[in-house]
Design an enzyme around this catalytic site. Structure first.
Site, PDB file in Angstrom:
ATOM      1  N   LYS A 127     -97.277 -26.173  53.112  1.00  0.00           N
ATOM      2  CA  LYS A 127     -97.081 -26.162  51.660  1.00  0.00           C
ATOM      3  C   LYS A 127     -97.313 -24.733  51.196  1.00  0.00           C
ATOM      4  CE  LYS A 127     -97.499 -30.814  50.434  1.00  0.00           C
ATOM      5  NZ  LYS A 127     -98.807 -31.375  50.052  1.00  0.00           N
ATOM      6  N   HIS A 130     -99.977 -21.085  46.833  1.00  0.00           N
ATOM      7  CA  HIS A 130     -99.467 -20.691  45.528  1.00  0.00           C
ATOM      8  C   HIS A 130    -100.556 -20.205  44.580  1.00  0.00           C
ATOM      9  CE1 HIS A 130    -100.878 -24.442  43.758  1.00  0.00           C
ATOM     10  NE2 HIS A 130    -100.351 -25.084  44.789  1.00  0.00           N
ATOM     11  N   HIS A 133    -103.977 -21.637  44.194  1.00  0.00           N
ATOM     12  CA  HIS A 133    -105.032 -21.464  45.201  1.00  0.00           C
ATOM     13  C   HIS A 133    -105.855 -20.209  44.976  1.00  0.00           C
ATOM     14  CE1 HIS A 133    -102.175 -23.985  47.673  1.00  0.00           C
ATOM     15  NE2 HIS A 133    -103.301 -24.669  47.730  1.00  0.00           N
TER      16      HIS A 133
HETATM   17  N1  ARG Z   1    -106.724 -28.870  50.997  1.00  0.00           N
HETATM   18  C1  ARG Z   1    -107.261 -29.384  49.778  1.00  0.00           C
HETATM   19  C2  ARG Z   1    -106.295 -29.138  48.626  1.00  0.00           C
HETATM   20  O1  ARG Z   1    -105.499 -28.216  48.675  1.00  0.00           O
HETATM   21  C3  ARG Z   1    -108.584 -28.779  49.415  1.00  0.00           C
HETATM   22  C4  ARG Z   1    -109.672 -29.042  50.403  1.00  0.00           C
HETATM   23  C5  ARG Z   1    -111.006 -28.993  49.764  1.00  0.00           C
HETATM   24  N2  ARG Z   1    -112.103 -29.114  50.669  1.00  0.00           N
HETATM   25  C6  ARG Z   1    -112.598 -30.251  51.121  1.00  0.00           C
HETATM   26  N3  ARG Z   1    -113.609 -30.192  51.952  1.00  0.00           N
HETATM   27  N4  ARG Z   1    -112.160 -31.411  50.741  1.00  0.00           N
HETATM   28  O2  ARG Z   1    -106.355 -29.870  47.647  1.00  0.00           O
END
Ligand code: ARG
Length: 574
Positions: A127, A130, A133
């Site tokens: 993905k 962007h 983030h």
């Molecule tokens: N990959 C997830 C997102 O983009 C965020 C991860 C956050 N960290 C976690 N330990 N859940 O929404």
């Protein structure tokens, strides 16, 4: 940094028998009204001890201590001893300390022997990386720097979203329409296009949904074909992410990602079962959190596949077992507040007392003037493009400003990327905000370029002083210099802000709020500029010049350390 309350207590205690300096220190207060001094000491508690009326004690003490170099004057007002710190003493101790500590000014060892995990960034594979983030990435990096500065051992974790049912979709879409060369040439945008196409065509093609489900199931079973595809997608995505991290000079110690926990989940589910926490609900396994006012935590779905929360449970336990953290920080958007409440509650119910050491550092949303973002619809602004735009816009600005031709490349990079990062760290993290180029790149606003420019201005003053007068200043100079030229209001204001920097650093870490450092650094820059405009620094009088150079140098060091904690470079020329 000198602790004035302690210094005062030490002085007073010489004249008060029967009371420990530590106890006196507790009584020293900062009057709300500055006309009552920088510090005040109420004498009521001494009355019994000294068998005298408090006002008399105050009067006697005032006379005895007023000669100490620490004070400009000491007054007795009723039962209070009002103390005014000597500006000269104050300024000297600030300049000496800032100059002696250098790049370590503001550092402490409060975290010695303690470990903090900072999990941040954690984008999703395949993905786009962007604009949404940027906050977690930049705030997380600043928290890492802050805790590191305070002596903690810090582990930077990137919990990559490299697992979940969406990989079934991507694999299915790739098998239908993808080709290797295209992905390798442009991994994320090609994979994104496949993902978008999947969602479009899925509506009229139920077979596609089935293919995706099967592909994910195969991945979960660990079948080679799917695993290889997944690994390749992960590697290609990571190459692209790393390019963006490099632009911001950001790195991680642990890139495990969600997939790493697949084989660690059965044990967690087993443990939940043993501890009597699992319940069946419509075919799914859940932990009931109703007594805590939370919706149920789903552990496995009705089709048996695991989910995000379960992987986070496994990951939290792994983090504790692997790093034995004192604190485990998750820098994740406030959209996931509920998720983290559930996660921490389940850990607590499992009997892990360290659940209390897990912290969700949340933050508000970034939006663009042209509207919100949606990956599914393919409407995204890539972070890499934002950074590149920042660099090119900065190039235009600095070219117009007449920056030295051989500095333009470097300056545009350092200032452009610094500006975007600085902007992310400028206001309290919980606030939503709209990304606005004019604001971010305003050289006169409370921005990265303004602060960097001020730093370069300090450096240029010091360079000129060395060239023209052969002056250099250091901690030794601060010890002996005549500081009367830098006791003016503008200079004193600047010294006070330099003095307050270490406390701002600590406060920022305590509150997980790097913007405290950002704002303080802006204030130092503003105070320096006021001093610079109010007073001529490179005067002919050597004594006056050296005092002013000392202050310039300490201000420059403070700005540099502030920017450094935010992950931003401090150019010496621009
Ligand atoms: N990959 C997830 C997102 O983009 C965020 C991860 C956050 N960290 C976690 N330990 N859940 O929404």
């Amino acid at each position: 940094m000198i602790n004035f309350r302690k210094e005062i207590a030490d002085i007073i205690s010489q004249y008060v028998e029967g009371m420990e300096p530590a106890e006196i220190e507790q009584l020293v207060e900062v009057p709300a009204d500055t006309s009552h001094g920088d510090y005040a000491f109420p004498c009521f508690r001494l009355a019994k001890l000294l068998r005298k009326a408090p006002p008399l004690i105050a009067a006697e003490l005032a006379e005895k201590i007023s000669g100490a170099p620490l004070f400009e004057k000491v007054e007795a007002v009723n039962a209070f001893l009002n103390m005014f710190i000597s500006k000269e003493f104050f300024t000297r101790s600030v300049l000496e300390e800032a100059m002696a500590a250098g790049d370590g000014y503001g550092r402490s060892d409060e975290g010695a022997g303690k470990t903090v995990i900072v999990e941040f960034s954690s984008p999703n594979i395949a993905k786009p990386f962007h604009i949404g983030h940027i906050r977690t990435t930049v705030i997380g990096n600043a928290l890492y720097k802050l805790f590191d500065f305070l002596g903690y051992k810090v582990i930077r974790m990137n919990h990559l979203g490299d697992y979940g049912t969406q990989f079934g979709k991507i694999i299915a879409a790739y098998r239908r329409w993808g080709n290797r060369e295209e992905v390798e040439a442009n991994p994320i945008s090609t994979l994104l296009a496949l993902y978008v196409r999947f969602h479009e065509e899925e509506k009229n093609d139920p077979a596609l949904t089935e293919e995706a489900r099967e592909a994910f199931a195969a991945l979960e079973r660990g079948e080679k074909a799917e695993k290889d595809l997944w690994q390749w997608i992960r590697d290609e995505s990571l190459k692209e992410f790393k390019r963006v991290y490099d632009m911001m000079d950001i790195d991680f110690d642990d890139w495990s990602g969600e997939s790493f926990y697949t084989d660690k989940m059965p044990a967690v589910i087993e443990e939940l079962k043993e501890k009597g926490l699992l319940k069946e609900s419509q075919g799914a396994q859940i932990v009931d959190l109703e007594p805590y006012g939370l919706t149920p935590a789903i552990i496995t779905k009705s089709d048996g596949t695991s989910i995000y929360l379960t992987r986070d449970l496994a990951s939290a336990i792994y983090r504790k077992n692997t790093y034995d953290f004192d604190k485990s920080i998750y820098v994740v958007a406030s959209q996931q507040d509920l998720h983290f409440k559930q996660l921490f509650k389940v850990l607590e119910l499992m009997g892990y007392e360290w659940a209390k050491d897990c912290v969700h550092v949340n933050f508000g949303m970034v939006s663009l003037p042209e509207g919100t973002l949606s990956t599914r619809k393919g409407r995204v602004v890539f972070l890499e493009d934002v950074l590149k735009t920042a660099v090119s816009k900065t190039r235009e600005i600095v070219t117009e400003k007449g920056v030295n031709a051989d500095l333009i490349d470097e300056t545009s990079k350092v200032v452009g990327i610094g500006a975007v990062m600085f902007n992310e760290l400028s206001s309290g993290r919980i606030k939503d905000y709209v990304f606005d180029w004019d604001e971010i790149l305003n050289f006169d606003g409370e921005t990265g370029p303004y602060v960097q420019y001020t730093h370069a201005r300090c450096a240029s003053v010091l360079r000129n002083a060395a060239e023209k007068f052969g002056d250099t200043v250091d901690a030794k100079t601060a010890e002996n210099a005549d500081l009367s030229p830098v006791l003016t209001p503008a200079a004193y204001e600047l010294s006070k802000l330099i003095y307050a920097f270490p406390a701002a650093v600590k406060d920022a870490a305590d509150k997980y709020e790097p913007s405290i450092v950002t704002r303080h650094t802006v204030k130092v820059a503003q105070a320096f500029n006021k001093f610079y405009h109010d007073e001529h620094i490179l005067v002919d009088d050597g004594t006056e010049r050296r005092a002013k150079l000392l202050l310039t140098s300490a201000a420059m060091q403070t700005i540099k350390n502030g920017l450094g904690l935010l992950g931003i470079k401090a150019p010496e020329r621009m």
